[in-house]
Enzyme design. Structure first.
Site, short mmCIF file in Angstrom:
data_model
loop_
_atom_site.label_atom_id
_atom_site.label_comp_id
_atom_site.label_asym_id
_atom_site.label_seq_id
_atom_site.Cartn_x
_atom_site.Cartn_y
_atom_site.Cartn_z
N GLU A 163 74.87 11.91 40.80
CA GLU A 163 75.79 12.75 40.38
C GLU A 163 77.30 11.51 39.90
O GLU A 163 77.86 11.82 41.75
CB GLU A 163 76.03 13.87 40.87
CG GLU A 163 74.75 14.86 40.36
CD GLU A 163 75.54 15.88 41.54
OE1 GLU A 163 76.50 16.14 42.15
OE2 GLU A 163 74.43 16.95 41.47
N GLU A 343 68.09 18.66 39.07
CA GLU A 343 68.50 20.29 39.84
C GLU A 343 69.19 21.51 39.86
O GLU A 343 69.90 21.46 38.75
CB GLU A 343 70.12 19.75 40.99
CG GLU A 343 70.09 18.77 41.31
CD GLU A 343 71.13 18.16 42.10
OE1 GLU A 343 72.03 18.77 43.37
OE2 GLU A 343 70.53 16.61 42.96
C1 FCB Z 1 74.29 18.69 43.83
C2 FCB Z 1 73.97 16.95 45.32
C3 FCB Z 1 73.06 17.61 45.76
C4 FCB Z 1 72.67 18.69 47.03
C5 FCB Z 1 73.03 20.61 45.71
C6 FCB Z 1 73.73 21.26 46.09
O1 FCB Z 1 75.61 18.43 44.13
O2 FCB Z 1 73.50 16.59 44.16
O3 FCB Z 1 72.70 17.06 47.52
O4 FCB Z 1 73.74 18.77 47.78
O5 FCB Z 1 74.53 19.54 45.37
#
Ligand code: FCB
Length: 436
Positions: A163, A343
């Site tokens: 990210e 994620e």
């Molecule tokens: C993302 C991050 C991860 C975690 C999630 C909830 O942005 O990459 O580390 O904090 O959010």
């Protein structure tokens, strides 16, 4: 809904959020050590000093993953464990930890997917300007080369930078993440240097192994809040900053012109782009890792408004359809590059019940709906290979400290006991049947 036979179900974590052992085996300080130890920066003054103590409990945690039936595990490597000051000879003890972890995954039939950088920049590099300093991108490439040399062939899938947009937005615009600055002009120079670092790492891997590599981008479907033409224009630019600033450069070799125009020729980013940089940034990748949590609804004035229920994470709106829109849009606009979801998840007010169970029906519903959206995207032709739930276990949620619980596995911090939440039991069934 049955998933393809070779679909890989997984879960994700990151080093600073779970490992603890902040000063062991030669680990140096990262900007998150500094930030979390600065009064007022994190909720309750929480730090990652101990976190979920995964550095010591890794073998037990791998057993948990096996018990869940995970086929893939996405974790990150801590740069300051490998190079305490971010430069020079690699610290063998740091590399050995990840070697044990990777070997332990293989022994349990779980595929490792390793992220090189999940925000824990060595503090010594911040002291020379951090990502504002172009040289740090080259330091990252050296670090990556050392990691590839040690682990390259044992890890089939690599992710470069987690990210980059969050570093830009939370670290340099909002200032609520390390390094805690509020400097828009610096922020977009950082966006460029992070992407340069990504491209240099891709090239470093090619010299070392034939494993796959790609970026890990948090992407947000952007919808106009109304149907006025000016709102469509505002939404397009918003999408530029949220998505195309990273997708167009990495996958097409050019930054989006509307964003460059908006930043202006005098901005540090535009002045910081050198001949050949975009060729490095767009070095061919093998996969694109997508992280999806929330959509944006953009107003005429370029702000956002909320449409859907939120969660304990104030920035989240629960909108599974956004997953479908995002995945199909990537395939439509950027071609059939293999995709992995690295994620997606939900924080819930989880509590350990008197009966020893942790009941999290909201998480089950959230995951079921998002899995279903991913399935529809696959049916629509999206080459989605795998899905990693955020997170395997409760952990240090950055500025929110330990208040937010995102795990499938509950961590009782005082004892470090792990308890599978109901969602974990449910997920085990999904994986076993390969069906939602
Ligand atoms: C993302 C991050 C991860 C975690 C999630 C909830 O942005 O990459 O580390 O904090 O959010």
């Amino acid at each position: 809904m049955r998933f393809p036979d070779d679909f890989r179900w997984g879960a994700a974590t990151s080093a600073y959020q779970i490992e603890g052992a902040a000063k062991e085996d030669g680990r140096g300080a990262s900007i998150w050590d500094t930030f979390s130890h600065t009064p007022g920066r994190t909720r309750n003054g929480d730090t990652g000093d101990v976190a979920a103590d995964h550095y010591h409990r890794w073998a037990n945690d791998l057993d948990l993953m096996k018990d869940l039936g995970l086929r893939s595990y996405r974790f990150s490597i801590s740069w300051p464990r490998v190079q305490a000051d971010g430069t020079g000879k690699a610290n063998q003890r740091g590399l050995d930890f990840y070697r044990r972890l990777v070997d332990g995954l293989h022994e349990r039939g779980i595929e490792p997917m390793a992220t090189l950088f999940h925000w824990d920049l060595p503090q010594a590099l911040q002291d020379v300007g951090g990502w504002e300093n172009r040289d740090v991108a080259y330091r990252f490439a050296d670090y990556a080369a050392a990691v590839f040399e040690a682990l390259g062939t044992a890890v089939p899938d690599w992710l470069t930078i987690n990210e980059p947009k969050t570093v830009v937005q939370n670290g340099y615009l909002g200032g609520h993440h390390a390094p805690g600055l509020r400097d828009p002009d610096a922020a977009y120079l950082v966006a460029h240097h992070l992407q340069l670092a990504h491209g240099l790492a891709v090239r470093a891997l090619r010299a070392e192994s034939d494993a796959r590599i790609g970026p890990a981008l948090n992407l947000h479907p952007c919808y106009p809040a109304d149907d006025r033409p000016e709102t469509a224009t505002a939404t397009r630019l918003y999408d530029g900053y949220e998505n195309r600033l990273y997708l167009d450069s990495i996958l097409r070799g050019a930054y989006p012109q509307d964003v460059l125009d908006d930043l202006g020729p005098r901005s540090r980013m535009v002045r910081g782009i050198r001949d050949g940089d975009l060729a490095v940034i767009s070095s061919p990748v093998d996969l694109l890792a997508v992280q999806y949590y929330t959509p944006y609804y953009v107003t005429t004035g370029g702000d956002t408004e909320k449409r859907w229920p939120t969660s304990e994470a104030f920035w989240q709106q629960i909108f599974p359809e956004g997953m479908f829109d995002l995945l199909t849009r990537i395939t439509r606009d950027y071609g059939p590059i293999p995709l992995t979801i690295t994620e997606n998840g939900l924080p819930c007010p989880d509590e350990l019940g008197a009966d020893g169970a942790v009941s999290d029906p909201g998480r089950i519903e959230f995951l079921r709906d998002h899995f279903a959206a991913a399935h529809r995207a696959i049916e629509a032709g999206v080459p989605l290979e795998s899905y990693h739930v955020w997170s395997l276990m409760d952990n240090f949620e950055w500025a929110e400290g330990y208040d937010q619980r995102w795990g499938l596995v509950y961590v009782d911090y005082p004892t470090q006991r792990r308890i599978l939440k109901r969602s974990a039991h449910w997920y085990r069934g999904v994986i076993k049947d390969n069906t939602v």
